[in-house]
Motif scaffolding. Structure first.
Motif, mmCIF file in Angstrom:
data_model
loop_
_atom_site.group_PDB
_atom_site.id
_atom_site.type_symbol
_atom_site.label_atom_id
_atom_site.label_comp_id
_atom_site.label_asym_id
_atom_site.label_seq_id
_atom_site.Cartn_x
_atom_site.Cartn_y
_atom_site.Cartn_z
ATOM 1 N N LEU A 1 -0.890 -2.050 -13.995
ATOM 2 C CA LEU A 1 -0.835 -1.679 -12.577
ATOM 3 C C LEU A 1 -2.037 -2.259 -11.843
ATOM 4 C CD1 LEU A 1 1.053 0.133 -10.828
ATOM 5 C CD2 LEU A 1 -0.648 1.945 -11.100
ATOM 6 N N SER A 2 -1.806 -2.767 -10.639
ATOM 7 C CA SER A 2 -2.887 -3.349 -9.853
ATOM 8 C C SER A 2 -3.855 -2.282 -9.365
ATOM 9 C CB SER A 2 -2.319 -4.080 -8.631
ATOM 10 O OG SER A 2 -1.453 -5.117 -8.998
ATOM 11 N N TRP A 3 -5.114 -2.648 -9.308
ATOM 12 C CA TRP A 3 -6.125 -1.762 -8.731
ATOM 13 C C TRP A 3 -5.739 -1.403 -7.299
ATOM 14 C CZ3 TRP A 3 -11.267 -1.145 -11.103
ATOM 15 C CH2 TRP A 3 -12.124 -0.318 -10.356
ATOM 16 N N SER A 4 -5.223 -2.378 -6.555
ATOM 17 C CA SER A 4 -4.895 -2.156 -5.141
ATOM 18 C C SER A 4 -3.862 -1.063 -4.949
ATOM 19 C CB SER A 4 -4.388 -3.453 -4.516
ATOM 20 O OG SER A 4 -3.126 -3.844 -5.057
ATOM 21 N N PHE A 5 -3.063 -0.797 -5.973
ATOM 22 C CA PHE A 5 -2.031 0.235 -5.862
ATOM 23 C C PHE A 5 -2.670 1.599 -5.608
ATOM 24 C CE2 PHE A 5 0.761 3.468 -7.677
ATOM 25 C CZ PHE A 5 1.987 3.143 -7.112
ATOM 26 N N LEU A 6 -3.677 1.946 -6.417
ATOM 27 C CA LEU A 6 -4.350 3.233 -6.237
ATOM 28 C C LEU A 6 -5.171 3.251 -4.958
ATOM 29 C CD1 LEU A 6 -5.501 4.074 -9.878
ATOM 30 C CD2 LEU A 6 -3.536 4.976 -8.637
ATOM 31 N N GLU A 7 -5.754 2.119 -4.603
ATOM 32 C CA GLU A 7 -6.511 2.074 -3.352
ATOM 33 C C GLU A 7 -5.588 2.269 -2.152
ATOM 34 O OE1 GLU A 7 -10.325 -0.728 -4.190
ATOM 35 O OE2 GLU A 7 -8.373 -1.704 -4.311
ATOM 36 N N ALA A 8 -4.393 1.718 -2.226
ATOM 37 C CA ALA A 8 -3.428 1.935 -1.145
ATOM 38 C C ALA A 8 -3.084 3.418 -1.019
ATOM 39 C CB ALA A 8 -2.166 1.113 -1.400
ATOM 40 N N MET A 9 -2.890 4.080 -2.148
ATOM 41 C CA MET A 9 -2.609 5.515 -2.112
ATOM 42 C C MET A 9 -3.797 6.288 -1.541
ATOM 43 S SD MET A 9 -0.608 6.114 -5.746
ATOM 44 C CE MET A 9 0.014 7.746 -5.331
ATOM 45 N N ALA A 10 -5.015 5.873 -1.906
ATOM 46 C CA ALA A 10 -6.212 6.574 -1.438
ATOM 47 C C ALA A 10 -6.404 6.447 0.067
ATOM 48 C CB ALA A 10 -7.443 6.048 -2.164
ATOM 49 N N THR A 11 -5.916 5.354 0.660
ATOM 50 C CA THR A 11 -6.017 5.204 2.114
ATOM 51 C C THR A 11 -4.874 5.909 2.837
ATOM 52 O OG1 THR A 11 -4.831 3.098 2.070
ATOM 53 C CG2 THR A 11 -7.245 3.011 1.971
ATOM 54 N N GLY A 12 -3.993 6.555 2.079
ATOM 55 C CA GLY A 12 -2.888 7.276 2.703
ATOM 56 C C GLY A 12 -1.717 6.399 3.069
ATOM 57 N N CYS A 13 -1.555 5.267 2.362
ATOM 58 C CA CYS A 13 -0.393 4.413 2.630
ATOM 59 C C CYS A 13 0.899 5.099 2.210
ATOM 60 C CB CYS A 13 -0.506 3.099 1.855
ATOM 61 S SG CYS A 13 -1.599 1.876 2.599
ATOM 62 N N LEU A 14 1.972 4.759 2.888
ATOM 63 C CA LEU A 14 3.301 5.132 2.425
ATOM 64 C C LEU A 14 3.735 4.051 1.444
ATOM 65 C CD1 LEU A 14 6.573 4.946 2.590
ATOM 66 C CD2 LEU A 14 5.520 7.195 2.654
ATOM 67 N N LEU A 15 3.720 4.365 0.167
ATOM 68 C CA LEU A 15 4.027 3.397 -0.879
ATOM 69 C C LEU A 15 5.525 3.305 -1.116
ATOM 70 C CD1 LEU A 15 2.247 1.655 -2.877
ATOM 71 C CD2 LEU A 15 1.004 3.308 -1.497
ATOM 72 N N ILE A 16 6.047 2.088 -1.136
ATOM 73 C CA ILE A 16 7.407 1.815 -1.579
ATOM 74 C C ILE A 16 7.261 0.917 -2.802
ATOM 75 C CG2 ILE A 16 9.656 0.873 -0.974
ATOM 76 C CD1 ILE A 16 8.918 1.370 1.973
ATOM 77 N N ASP B 1 0.070 12.089 2.545
ATOM 78 C CA ASP B 1 -0.966 13.053 2.172
ATOM 79 C C ASP B 1 -0.974 13.292 0.663
ATOM 80 O OD1 ASP B 1 -1.552 13.290 4.868
ATOM 81 O OD2 ASP B 1 -0.360 15.112 5.153
ATOM 82 N N ARG B 2 0.206 13.372 0.082
ATOM 83 C CA ARG B 2 0.296 13.596 -1.360
ATOM 84 C C ARG B 2 -0.169 12.378 -2.143
ATOM 85 N NH1 ARG B 2 6.323 16.351 -1.573
ATOM 86 N NH2 ARG B 2 5.744 18.422 -0.768
ATOM 87 N N ALA B 3 0.060 11.185 -1.591
ATOM 88 C CA ALA B 3 -0.400 9.975 -2.264
ATOM 89 C C ALA B 3 -1.916 9.993 -2.395
ATOM 90 C CB ALA B 3 0.063 8.740 -1.495
ATOM 91 N N ARG B 4 -2.595 10.300 -1.311
ATOM 92 C CA ARG B 4 -4.062 10.358 -1.377
ATOM 93 C C ARG B 4 -4.514 11.460 -2.339
ATOM 94 N NH1 ARG B 4 -8.993 9.071 0.248
ATOM 95 N NH2 ARG B 4 -10.492 10.741 0.608
ATOM 96 N N ARG B 5 -3.857 12.610 -2.258
ATOM 97 C CA ARG B 5 -4.243 13.723 -3.130
ATOM 98 C C ARG B 5 -4.094 13.342 -4.602
ATOM 99 N NH1 ARG B 5 -0.437 18.023 -2.104
ATOM 100 N NH2 ARG B 5 -1.211 17.747 0.031
ATOM 101 N N THR B 6 -3.066 12.555 -4.926
ATOM 102 C CA THR B 6 -2.866 12.110 -6.305
ATOM 103 C C THR B 6 -4.088 11.356 -6.814
ATOM 104 O OG1 THR B 6 -0.464 11.954 -6.054
ATOM 105 C CG2 THR B 6 -1.458 10.646 -7.817
ATOM 106 N N VAL B 7 -4.631 10.478 -5.975
ATOM 107 C CA VAL B 7 -5.790 9.691 -6.388
ATOM 108 C C VAL B 7 -7.050 10.565 -6.440
ATOM 109 C CG1 VAL B 7 -7.240 7.706 -5.822
ATOM 110 C CG2 VAL B 7 -4.773 7.591 -5.476
#
Length: 240
Positions: free
Chosen positions: A139-154, A201-207
């Protein structure tokens, strides 16, 4: 040997990698984008099939047609990090543009290349929908960083993504090869932005809860070092 193996992520500093509601990004063209705009983002070290670049590009004409006001930001170089170079030596970006470029509005699709880290965070912070596709690979590092910034991940429903992303819990999953489903998910996101805020919000909370550098991963690394010095396994520490 399993009792002697520890799996610890390097960690994300969630005090630095944060959402910024009033974030903005000025593109080389002079255009400025904010969170109020429709912004679709895609990030990879290099634009290549291992990270689903071909799937994303082939879906892009349909995405742009469905979302006539959207801008697409694509971050990544034209080299190859994983897999093989193309058969004729051209970059995958050149190959895919030759294939689908006639259906792409070049004033709305912005290839940013490799960008400084601060610009990378700005891209994530203005993102409305962040697309992440990958083969079953690290998994890319950027994936978790995207979640930490509150991105809507698809994300693609492949094993490395599913280790972190739960469909309709902290993001959305699609079949890796299903460009039509990807287009539908992006459209759904724009049609129901309020509903999607919960996923952000849940994406950021996951990280924060599982990968934060200061409170989670660094203490685990230090505990591992203590175990090595004391000559005990992580399992023995847990028993104590």
């Amino acid at each position: 040997m399993r009792s002697r193996i520890s799996v610890i992520h390097e960690g994300v500093d969630t005090t630095v990698v944060t959402p910024v509601p009033d974030a903005w990004l000025r593109l080389p063209s002079g255009l400025t984008l904010t969170r109020k705009d429709e912004v679709i983002t895609y990030v990879a070290r290099n634009l290549e099939p291992y990270r689903g670049f071909h799937v994303f590009m082939r879906a892009l004409p349909g995405i742009l047609k469905r979302r006539p006001k959207a801008h697409v930001l694509i971050v990544g170089g034209d080299e190859v990090s994983y897999g093989q170079v193309s058969g004729d030596g051209r970059s995958y970006r050149d190959l895919l543009m030759a294939e689908v470029g006639h259906g792409i509005d070049r004033e709305r699709v912005h290839f940013l290349g490799k960008v400084p880290y601060s610009s990378f965070l700005s891209v994530l912070r203005v993102s409305s929908a962040h697309v992440y596709l990958t083969y079953p690979f690290v998994l890319s590092w950027s994936f978790l960083e995207a979640m930490a910034t509150g991105c809507l991940l698809i994300g693609s429903s492949t094993i490395p993504v599913e280790e972190v992303l739960r469909d309709r819990q902290n993001g959305l999953l699609v079949d890796f090869f299903d460009g039509a489903a990807l287009t539908d998910r992006i459209d759904e996101m724009f049609e129901h932005p309020d509903r999607m805020q919960t996923l952000r919000d849940r994406a950021r909370r996951t990280v924060v809860e599982n990968y934060d550098l200061r409170t989670v991963t660094l203490p685990r690394h230090l505990a591992l070092i203590d175990d090595l010095i004391a000559g005990r396994t992580p399992a023995e520490r847990t028993l104590k």
